[in-house]
Scaffold this motif. Sequence first.
Motif, PDB file in Angstrom:
ATOM      1  N   SER A   1       0.902  -1.098  -0.002  1.00 37.37           N
ATOM      2  CA  SER A   1      -0.110  -0.080   0.107  1.00 37.37           C
ATOM      3  C   SER A   1       0.774   1.041   0.207  1.00 37.37           C
ATOM      4  O   SER A   1       0.274   2.278  -0.085  1.00 37.37           O
ATOM      5  N   ARG A   2       2.030   0.932   0.216  1.00 40.73           N
ATOM      6  CA  ARG A   2       2.984   2.277   0.183  1.00 40.73           C
ATOM      7  C   ARG A   2       3.585   2.739  -0.923  1.00 40.73           C
ATOM      8  O   ARG A   2       4.555   3.846  -0.978  1.00 40.73           O
ATOM      9  N   LEU A   3       3.259   2.007  -1.910  1.00 38.77           N
ATOM     10  CA  LEU A   3       4.028   2.630  -3.471  1.00 38.77           C
ATOM     11  C   LEU A   3       3.084   1.719  -4.476  1.00 38.77           C
ATOM     12  O   LEU A   3       2.275   1.091  -4.100  1.00 38.77           O
ATOM     13  N   PRO A   4       3.328   2.309  -5.831  1.00 37.26           N
ATOM     14  CA  PRO A   4       2.549   1.833  -6.819  1.00 37.26           C
ATOM     15  C   PRO A   4       2.739   0.344  -6.766  1.00 37.26           C
ATOM     16  O   PRO A   4       4.050  -0.005  -6.773  1.00 37.26           O
ATOM     17  N   PHE A   5       1.610  -0.637  -6.969  1.00 38.22           N
ATOM     18  CA  PHE A   5       1.789  -1.861  -6.772  1.00 38.22           C
ATOM     19  C   PHE A   5       1.096  -2.809  -7.784  1.00 38.22           C
ATOM     20  O   PHE A   5       1.388  -3.680  -8.296  1.00 38.22           O
ATOM     21  N   ASN A   6      -0.043  -2.422  -8.133  1.00 40.03           N
ATOM     22  CA  ASN A   6      -0.789  -3.418  -8.667  1.00 40.03           C
ATOM     23  C   ASN A   6      -0.583  -3.375 -10.233  1.00 40.03           C
ATOM     24  O   ASN A   6      -0.908  -4.411 -11.041  1.00 40.03           O
ATOM     25  N   ASN A   7       0.400  -2.586 -10.725  1.00 42.48           N
ATOM     26  CA  ASN A   7       0.713  -2.486 -12.198  1.00 42.48           C
ATOM     27  C   ASN A   7       1.871  -3.064 -12.323  1.00 42.48           C
ATOM     28  O   ASN A   7       2.647  -2.940 -13.467  1.00 42.48           O
ATOM     29  N   TYR A   8       2.666  -3.792 -11.260  1.00 43.49           N
ATOM     30  CA  TYR A   8       3.896  -4.431 -11.577  1.00 43.49           C
ATOM     31  C   TYR A   8       3.800  -5.751 -11.090  1.00 43.49           C
ATOM     32  O   TYR A   8       3.252  -6.026 -10.386  1.00 43.49           O
ATOM     33  N   ALA A   9       4.876  -6.472 -11.550  1.00 45.74           N
ATOM     34  CA  ALA A   9       5.181  -7.814 -11.156  1.00 45.74           C
ATOM     35  C   ALA A   9       5.629  -7.839  -9.704  1.00 45.74           C
ATOM     36  O   ALA A   9       6.310  -6.980  -9.172  1.00 45.74           O
ATOM     37  N   VAL A  10       5.391  -8.853  -9.025  1.00 45.17           N
ATOM     38  CA  VAL A  10       5.725  -9.328  -7.540  1.00 45.17           C
ATOM     39  C   VAL A  10       6.357 -10.542  -7.523  1.00 45.17           C
ATOM     40  O   VAL A  10       5.798 -11.455  -8.037  1.00 45.17           O
ATOM     41  N   GLY A  11       7.401 -10.690  -6.782  1.00 43.81           N
ATOM     42  CA  GLY A  11       8.144 -11.893  -6.448  1.00 43.81           C
ATOM     43  C   GLY A  11       8.303 -12.255  -5.292  1.00 43.81           C
ATOM     44  O   GLY A  11       8.191 -11.265  -4.239  1.00 43.81           O
ATOM     45  N   TRP A  12       8.546 -13.603  -4.885  1.00 42.60           N
ATOM     46  CA  TRP A  12       8.919 -13.902  -3.502  1.00 42.60           C
ATOM     47  C   TRP A  12      10.349 -14.737  -3.581  1.00 42.60           C
ATOM     48  O   TRP A  12      10.418 -15.434  -4.546  1.00 42.60           O
ATOM     49  N   PHE A  13      11.248 -14.529  -2.807  1.00 44.73           N
ATOM     50  CA  PHE A  13      12.509 -15.057  -2.671  1.00 44.73           C
ATOM     51  C   PHE A  13      12.841 -15.447  -1.229  1.00 44.73           C
ATOM     52  O   PHE A  13      12.037 -15.098  -0.261  1.00 44.73           O
ATOM     53  N   ARG A  14      13.713 -16.171  -1.051  1.00 39.97           N
ATOM     54  CA  ARG A  14      14.121 -16.885   0.362  1.00 39.97           C
ATOM     55  C   ARG A  14      15.450 -17.020   0.622  1.00 39.97           C
ATOM     56  O   ARG A  14      16.206 -17.203  -0.432  1.00 39.97           O
TER      57      ARG A  14
END
Length: 124
Positions: free
Chosen positions: A24-37
């Motif tokens: 919610s703190r930055l533009p988010f919905n128009n970008y890909a998102v990933g998970w890393f570990r």
Amino acid sequence: VQLQASGGGLVQAGGSLRLSCAGSRLPFNNYAVGWFRQAPGKEREFVAAITWNGRIREYADSVKGRFTISRDYAETTVYLQMTSLRPEDTAVYYCARSLYSRSADKEEKDYGYWGQGTQVTVSS
């Protein structure tokens, strides 16, 4: 910290957890998102990614069939549902937003905004 990762915890092998990444703190919905570990003593590795429109999802071979990435546009949140957890899944899990892309990239260099990490511990 621009992304908020949560949902980690201690679980027995075979169990499930759902991680959340709130953007919610930055533009988010128009970008890909990933998970890393990142496991102790190891380099951070790719886990899963989802395109901006949710149509394409990429997974590391080690989690295919067990983990599912999804996103909720109204909540500006990306989820990582983890099932059939194994001790080797123990790590700090990080979510990240793509720098520029809508594609489900697998390399860290393509991501520029990271969450603080959430610990997942799977006991045998």
